[in-house]
Design a protein around this motif. Structure first.
Motif, PDB file in Angstrom:
ATOM      1  N   TYR A  44       0.798  -1.274   0.061  1.00 34.25           N
ATOM      2  CA  TYR A  44       0.057   0.058  -0.059  1.00 34.25           C
ATOM      3  C   TYR A  44       0.765   1.190   0.042  1.00 34.25           C
ATOM      4  CZ  TYR A  44      -3.328   3.557   1.520  1.00 34.25           C
ATOM      5  OH  TYR A  44      -3.767   4.679   1.420  1.00 34.25           O
ATOM      6  N   ALA A  45       1.881   1.204   0.874  1.00 39.32           N
ATOM      7  CA  ALA A  45       2.731   2.560   1.058  1.00 39.32           C
ATOM      8  C   ALA A  45       3.667   2.811  -0.320  1.00 39.32           C
ATOM      9  CB  ALA A  45       3.800   2.258   2.151  1.00 39.32           C
ATOM     10  N   ASN A  46       3.952   1.678  -0.854  1.00 44.68           N
ATOM     11  CA  ASN A  46       4.743   1.863  -2.069  1.00 44.68           C
ATOM     12  C   ASN A  46       4.140   1.770  -3.289  1.00 44.68           C
ATOM     13  OD1 ASN A  46       6.672  -0.486  -4.283  1.00 44.68           O
ATOM     14  ND2 ASN A  46       7.471   1.804  -3.560  1.00 44.68           N
ATOM     15  N   GLY A  47       3.010   1.069  -3.397  1.00 39.49           N
ATOM     16  CA  GLY A  47       2.255   1.097  -4.530  1.00 39.49           C
ATOM     17  C   GLY A  47       1.121   1.948  -4.912  1.00 39.49           C
ATOM     18  N   VAL A  48       0.499   2.401  -3.952  1.00 32.69           N
ATOM     19  CA  VAL A  48      -0.874   3.025  -3.702  1.00 32.69           C
ATOM     20  C   VAL A  48      -0.303   4.580  -3.279  1.00 32.69           C
ATOM     21  CG1 VAL A  48      -2.942   3.841  -2.720  1.00 32.69           C
ATOM     22  CG2 VAL A  48      -2.404   1.440  -3.226  1.00 32.69           C
ATOM     23  N   LEU A  49       0.474   4.891  -2.694  1.00 35.24           N
ATOM     24  CA  LEU A  49       0.828   6.033  -1.829  1.00 35.24           C
ATOM     25  C   LEU A  49       2.115   6.674  -2.627  1.00 35.24           C
ATOM     26  CD1 LEU A  49       0.229   6.034   2.089  1.00 35.24           C
ATOM     27  CD2 LEU A  49      -1.113   6.931   0.013  1.00 35.24           C
ATOM     28  N   GLY A  50       2.792   5.743  -3.288  1.00 37.27           N
ATOM     29  CA  GLY A  50       3.945   6.111  -4.057  1.00 37.27           C
ATOM     30  C   GLY A  50       5.261   6.336  -3.074  1.00 37.27           C
ATOM     31  N   LEU A  51       5.211   5.897  -1.661  1.00 36.20           N
ATOM     32  CA  LEU A  51       6.366   6.014  -0.730  1.00 36.20           C
ATOM     33  C   LEU A  51       7.624   5.117  -1.342  1.00 36.20           C
ATOM     34  CD1 LEU A  51       4.386   6.341   2.522  1.00 36.20           C
ATOM     35  CD2 LEU A  51       4.991   7.974   0.684  1.00 36.20           C
ATOM     36  N   SER A 114      -2.737  15.549  -1.339  1.00 33.23           N
ATOM     37  CA  SER A 114      -2.269  15.829  -2.594  1.00 33.23           C
ATOM     38  C   SER A 114      -0.836  15.399  -2.969  1.00 33.23           C
ATOM     39  CB  SER A 114      -2.582  17.143  -3.109  1.00 33.23           C
ATOM     40  OG  SER A 114      -1.641  17.898  -2.171  1.00 33.23           O
ATOM     41  N   ALA A 115      -0.492  15.057  -4.169  1.00 32.51           N
ATOM     42  CA  ALA A 115       0.787  14.441  -4.646  1.00 32.51           C
ATOM     43  C   ALA A 115       1.802  15.292  -4.360  1.00 32.51           C
ATOM     44  CB  ALA A 115       0.637  14.163  -5.932  1.00 32.51           C
ATOM     45  N   ASP A 116       1.669  16.975  -4.184  1.00 31.83           N
ATOM     46  CA  ASP A 116       2.726  17.755  -4.127  1.00 31.83           C
ATOM     47  C   ASP A 116       2.751  18.021  -2.481  1.00 31.83           C
ATOM     48  OD1 ASP A 116       0.154  18.925  -3.490  1.00 31.83           O
ATOM     49  OD2 ASP A 116       0.414  20.782  -4.633  1.00 31.83           O
ATOM     50  N   MET A 117       2.229  17.329  -1.925  1.00 27.48           N
ATOM     51  CA  MET A 117       2.470  17.463  -0.350  1.00 27.48           C
ATOM     52  C   MET A 117       2.841  16.100   0.161  1.00 27.48           C
ATOM     53  SD  MET A 117      -0.623  19.900   0.982  1.00 27.48           S
ATOM     54  CE  MET A 117       0.065  20.109   2.594  1.00 27.48           C
ATOM     55  N   ALA A 118       3.874  15.475  -0.446  1.00 27.58           N
ATOM     56  CA  ALA A 118       4.274  14.155  -0.063  1.00 27.58           C
ATOM     57  C   ALA A 118       4.942  13.953   1.316  1.00 27.58           C
ATOM     58  CB  ALA A 118       5.562  13.667  -1.079  1.00 27.58           C
TER      59      ALA A 118
END
Length: 505
Positions: A44-51, A114-118
């Motif tokens: 979830y963290a890596n694939g969905v949130l992009g962490l 939002s993506a710009d607030m990683a």
């Protein structure tokens, strides 16, 4: 002849059948969340949130460490609790409620950032994960500590392992079974759609199991089933280190339990299984569920054998005997994996047509998995033995701290599971967690052999070494329970705790 109303007899505290069956559902309820975090939260963290991958896998370890640190604190709270609702039920209900809230925030709330607030995604992920850990610790601590008031009968206590495993199969097993089916239809473990289904389903399942567990312990969650009675000053936090130092049996059980849990957490890690059945054997969809069924089918006779051995010779004898068998069988599994080649079908698992390699693998793996799966949760009722031994040794009834001291080390070691997998992948240049569709790449062969066989086998060796000096055999526990029962009767007749302990040593 005794009081059967509450399942008690003179000299012993026995549980009714429904209580033995239902209370272990508490472990099933927490294992629903355990398998979600150990196997899927990194996806979830890596694939969905992009962490970042290393952050995702490392956070599982960091939070497991945080879980371990909170254990003794919550154990102390349980020991100091005495309310109209009991000692254990409030924490079971509160813990599950916190996990429901944290799961909704963790798996759905973080997505709206939002993506710009990683940076905020990272912060919220950590905070919501930490909240989940607190809830998990509240509830899971009650599984180990609550069983002390459920039954102290040496004939009944081994049955807790069986019903505990059944509860785990209902909780953790159901999630493991459904996950690949749902993932196959909704885009894999890295998809948001997968979690949209899994999280609500898991929340409902865990809540139902918690309700059943509360019903199971309802009649026994009362002061008359706590220890031997009498008055004794509450144990201070600073005294716990001295208790652990004095209770050598708990120390040895910590090593054994940690070994069992580490072996289980790594050998059943979803990433490892994806590499084994998918990347190496080339058929994750066709092998994962059948091989899981093979393991469970082989486990059934071993559950019966472990109970019979435990009732006749004690839980130590059962744990040692079947851990040795698992170790021997996995030597065969390791040899078969060593023979595997990237090309050619002779040394590859195949369910159609079935080859000699598959037959041998199923036998070695099935017997080995059945033996160690049947013993994986055995340290849990053995913690109750150590707690009763502490009551015998010092007069303290502190099941909360005894259970959480055990789980502290258990979690510290098992927390390494996801990090070990993540580090192993990084060493061979893999930066995205493999799923069932990931192709084979250089280095996977060695990594799978180490993770699937070598580390679990090493953990079992540590378990066997620790159990050599463990003295709480079946005969010894009967003596301890008889002594505690005599002290309890003496206190009920007017003796102080100190007088009863002096009279019956």
């Amino acid at each position: 002849m005794g009081n059967e109303k509450n399942g008690t007899k003179t000299g012993s505290n026995r549980a009714k059948a429904y209580q033995l069956i239902l209370f272990p559902m508490n472990n099933g309820a927490t294992n629903v969340y355990y398998i979600l975090t150990m196997n899927f939260i990194a996806y979830y963290a890596n694939g969905v949130l992009g962490l970042a991958l290393m952050f995702a896998t490392t956070m599982v370890t960091v939070m497991r460490l945080f879980d371990a640190v909170t254990d003794p604190i919550i154990g102390a709270l349980i020991d100091r609790t005495s309310s109209r609702f009991g000692k254990f039920r409030p924490y079971m209900i509160l813990g599950n409620g916190i996990m429901i809230l944290s799961s909704l925030l963790l798996y759905f709330g973080t997505r709206i950032i939002s993506a710009d607030m990683a940076w905020l995604k990272y912060v919220c992920f950590v905070l919501f994960y930490a909240l989940y850990v607190i809830g998990y610790t509240f509830q899971t601590a009650c599984t180990r500590s609550g069983q002390t008031c459920l039954t102290n009968d040496p004939e009944q206590r081994p049955l807790f392992t069986v019903f505990n495993t059944v509860a785990s199969l209902i909780g953790m097993g159901l999630i493991q079974f459904l996950a690949p089916i749902i993932a196959g239809k909704l885009g894999g473990y890295n998809s948001a759609a997968f979690f949209n289904v899994m999280i609500p389903m898991s929340v409902i399942l865990s809540a139902v199991l918690t309700l059943l567990a509360v019903i199971g312990i309802w009649e026994k969650d009362r002061p008359e089933f706590f220890g031997v009675g009498g008055t004794k000053d509450k144990v201070k936090l600073k005294e716990y280190a001295a208790i652990l130092k004095a209770n050598k049996e708990l120390q040895r059980l910590m090593v054994a339990g940690a070994g069992c849990k580490l072996a289980f957490s790594i050998a059943t890690n979803m990433t490892v299984l994806c590499m084994l059945y998918g990347a190496m054997m080339g058929n994750y969809g066709g092998l994962y569920l059948p091989m899981m069924v093979v393991g469970y089918v082989f486990s059934v006779p071993f559950f019966l054998l472990t109970v019979r051995t435990s009732q006749k010779h004690g839980q130590k004898a059962s744990l040692v005997r079947y851990t040795k068998l698992a170790l021997v069988m996995y030597v065969g599994v390791l040899a078969l994996l060593f023979l595997w080649k990237p090309e050619g079908a002779a040394f590859r698992l195949s369910l159609g047509p079935v080859n000699l390699y598959t037959i041998l693998f199923v036998l070695f793996f099935g017997i080995g998995y059945g033996a160690y799966y049947a013993t994986a949760d055995m340290p849990i009722p053995m913690v109750a033995d150590c707690s009763d031994y502490e009551t015998y040794r010092s007069g303290n009834y502190i099941p909360g701290i005894m259970g959480t001291l055990f789980s502290l080390v258990d979690k510290l070691v098992s927390s390494l599971g996801s990090t070990i997998v993540g580090v192993a992948l990084a060493l061979i240049g893999i930066h995205v967690l493999p799923d069932g569709n990931t192709p084979y790449s250089e280095g996977m062969h060695g990594v799978v052999m180490v993770l699937f066989c070598v580390i679990p086998m090493t953990a079992w060796v540590a378990t066997l070494i620790a159990m050599k000096g463990y003295t709480l055999t079946g005969e010894r526990m009967r003596e301890i329970q008889e002594t505690n029962a005599k002290r309890k009767e003496g206190i009920a007749e007017g003796l102080t705790l100190e007088e009863a302990m002096e009279k019956w040593r």
